[in-house]
Each structure stands twice: as C-alpha cells, then as structure tokens.
Design an enzyme around this catalytic site. Structure first.
Site, short mmCIF file in Angstrom:
data_model
loop_
_atom_site.label_atom_id
_atom_site.label_comp_id
_atom_site.label_asym_id
_atom_site.label_seq_id
_atom_site.Cartn_x
_atom_site.Cartn_y
_atom_site.Cartn_z
N CYS A 171 -4.21 5.50 -2.11
CA CYS A 171 -4.75 4.70 -3.20
C CYS A 171 -4.62 5.53 -4.46
O CYS A 171 -5.16 6.63 -4.54
CB CYS A 171 -6.20 4.33 -2.97
N HIS A 180 -8.66 -2.26 7.95
CA HIS A 180 -7.64 -1.56 7.16
C HIS A 180 -8.01 -0.08 7.18
O HIS A 180 -8.93 0.36 6.50
CB HIS A 180 -7.63 -2.12 5.73
N ASP A 239 0.84 -1.21 0.00
CA ASP A 239 0.00 0.00 0.00
C ASP A 239 0.88 1.25 0.00
O ASP A 239 0.57 2.25 -0.67
CB ASP A 239 -0.90 -0.02 1.25
N ASN A 249 -1.84 5.47 5.45
CA ASN A 249 -2.32 4.38 6.29
C ASN A 249 -2.08 4.73 7.76
O ASN A 249 -1.26 5.59 8.08
CB ASN A 249 -1.53 3.11 5.99
ZN ZN Z 1 -5.01 1.30 2.09
#
Ligand code: ZN
Length: 314
Positions: free
Chosen positions: A239, A206, A13, A248
């Site tokens: 993203c 998440h 990510d 994150n």
């Molecule tokens: Zn993520």
C-alpha cells in the site's frame, strides 16, 4: 467438494506498488494468462486520478480487454463517486471501495475520515442503483487488523464500521490486513464477529504476507467459513500510503494450499506458472515471490482442477 473463490488483485494492488509502469499490451497479456489459468475474478485496476497512480492510468483500456475474457468477473477499485462513475461507464462487473478502519490511514489514503467515507459509499451505492444496477459493490475494510500509522485498531470500531457499510447498501464487506499485522487468532475472531454483525454480507479476506503469516491467516479465515480470498500473483503489492506494508498473499501458494487440501479453486497450477512468466516479461527486474513456484509441484500432486487450457497444454 468444497470450493473457494480466488480473487486475483495483482493487476491493481500489485502494479500500484511497483515503481515501473507495465505497458498496456503486457497488462492485457498478463490478464489473459491469469484468466487462462482458471481465475474467474480479477481486480484489473483502479479508477483514481492518473497523477496519483500513473501505473494504473490506463485502467479503462485494461477493463475493455478484460471484458472480452469469458466468464471473468471484472473488478476495479474506486475510492470515491467520481471513480465509481468512471468504472460504471467502463463496464466493470464489480467495484471495491477501500474504507479504512484507521482514521490516520483513511486521511492518508483518501483524505477523508471514516465517517466521511461511509457517506461517500452511500452515495456510490445510490449512483450504482441509478446507473448500473447489476454492478456489485464491495467495501473492503482496510487496516482492519492494525495500522502502521495509528497502531492498534479497535475490533468494536471495525464492526461498527462494517454495520454502517451494510446499512449504506453495499453487497459485501471484506476485511483487509493492509499492513500485515493480523494473526490467525485475530482473523478467526474478527471474521466470526463480522459474520454475526452483517450476516450474508460478510465477504473476502484480503491478507498480506508481510510477516510470513499470510497462508496461516488464510487458513484461519477458511476455518471460520470465509470462501473468497484476495491474493496476488508472485506476491506483488502493498500500500503506497501505509509505510512498510508489502506483499499480498501469493496466489500460487494459496492455490497450492487449497488444492493440496482437496478444496477446489478452479485454478490450474501449471497454467498459473505460465502466467507468472508473462508477468516477469512485463516487469523485468521486479522481484517475484512464492515458495511453490520456486520448489515446483510435488511429484504425484493431485489437483482438483484440470487444465482449462485442454490436454497437452499444461
Ligand atoms: Zn492489499
């Protein structure tokens, strides 16, 4: 003692969201350092066409390195059957499939509708049963708490999707706040409903820290029984197909919160800080986030986790 599993997603990510491409040798060194801190599940990359995400083009080689790290669950993201097949051939232990609850995000992210994606997941599970029956398949419901492209996402839609994924045969289903729109009340409510809908298959949280609610949301999820948390070292991540989605939950801060509460993570914070130095060396100039790393550990801080590196190394 209560225990949580911290699933590190920075190498996937995080690295997919930064412009620079980390060298394979740096990725391997970073993974080794993350593993040495006690992390036991890492999403090491993504099996997607190299022209879409050149930063992750060497995922098969990264997997080879990660498979040599003892006790590590090596995970990779696979958006479709072709990616899943490549992941099975590379030897991963677990795959995660992103299934968006927002039609707009789904079309932008994987060029499929939600229903087409459920069908794809069904075929991936069939392939897994054939080729790699020991590999676990996770579905992560992305944009579960809202979407920058579509706006609000109906909870009933998220739950219907989760049920369809359970029926498709995945092992667990997580909820992702891809765009940082969740709040603790919504997290509590939706995870409880998820548990009612799919029982044992209710999986990871998440969470993103886009609006500063990452830790509050993680605590809310913990309070209703979630025990697996995705996070990324230094808060790398976002993203590429959800504009404005950044950051994150920071692994260092999340581990600190749980350890300070007396909840066992298995992660040694001083060793995790050493891994951060390895990350910094591999991505020079990239901003690294985290309050705990900036302030340092409080004096007299008691961790439930002793250094896995052995005495004198932390
Ligand atoms: Zn993520």
């Amino acid at each position: 003692m209560d225990t949580v599993l911290i699933s590190e997603v920075g190498p996937r990510d995080g690295l997919q969201s930064v412009k620079a491409t980390m060298l394979l040798s740096h990725k391997c060194a970073w993974l080794s350092a993350l593993h040495a801190s006690g992390l036991r599940e890492i999403e090491v990359g993504s099996f997607v066409p190299a022209h879409l995400l050149p930063q992750l083009a060497d995922t098969a080689e990264v997997v080879q390195h990660a498979l040599g790290l003892r006790g590590l669950t090596v995970m990779a993201l696979t958006p479709n059957r072709r990616g899943a097949q490549a992941a099975f051939e590379a030897g991963v232990h677990k795959i995660t499939l992103p299934v968006s609850a927002s039609e707009a995000h789904s079309l932008a992210n994987v060029r499929k509708t939600c229903a087409q994606m459920v069908q794809e997941v069904r075929e991936v599970v069939r392939l897994r049963n054939e080729l790699a029956p020991s590999v676990k398949v996770e579905a992560g419901v992305s944009t579960a708490f809202g979407c920058t492209l579509q706006g609000s996402v109906d909870e009933s839609h998220v739950l219907r999707l989760a049920e369809a994924l359970a029926q498709a045969g995945v092992d667990d289903i997580g909820l992702s706040d891809t765009t940082g729109m969740a709040n603790p009340a919504a997290v509590r409510r939706l995870f409880k409903k998820l548990q009612r809908a799919v029982g044992e298959k209710a999986g990871a949280a998440h969470l993103h820290n886009t609006r500063g609610l990452g830790l509050a949301n993680a605590l809310a999820a913990y309070d209703v029984g979630v025990r697996t948390f995705d996070s990324s070292q230094a808060g790398l991540g976002g993203c590429p197909y959800a504009p404005g989605a950044s950051g994150n939950v920071v692994t260092e801060d999340l581990v600190f919160m749980f350890e300070a509460m007396g909840v066992h993570t298995g992660v040694d914070l001083p060793a995790l800080m050493q891994a951060r130095d390895v990350l910094r060396a591999g991505l020079p100039g990239e901003p690294l986030y985290g309050m705990t790393p900036e302030s340092g550990l409080p004096t007299h801080f008691q961790s439930t986790t002793h250094s896995p590196l052995g005495p004198g190394t932390a």
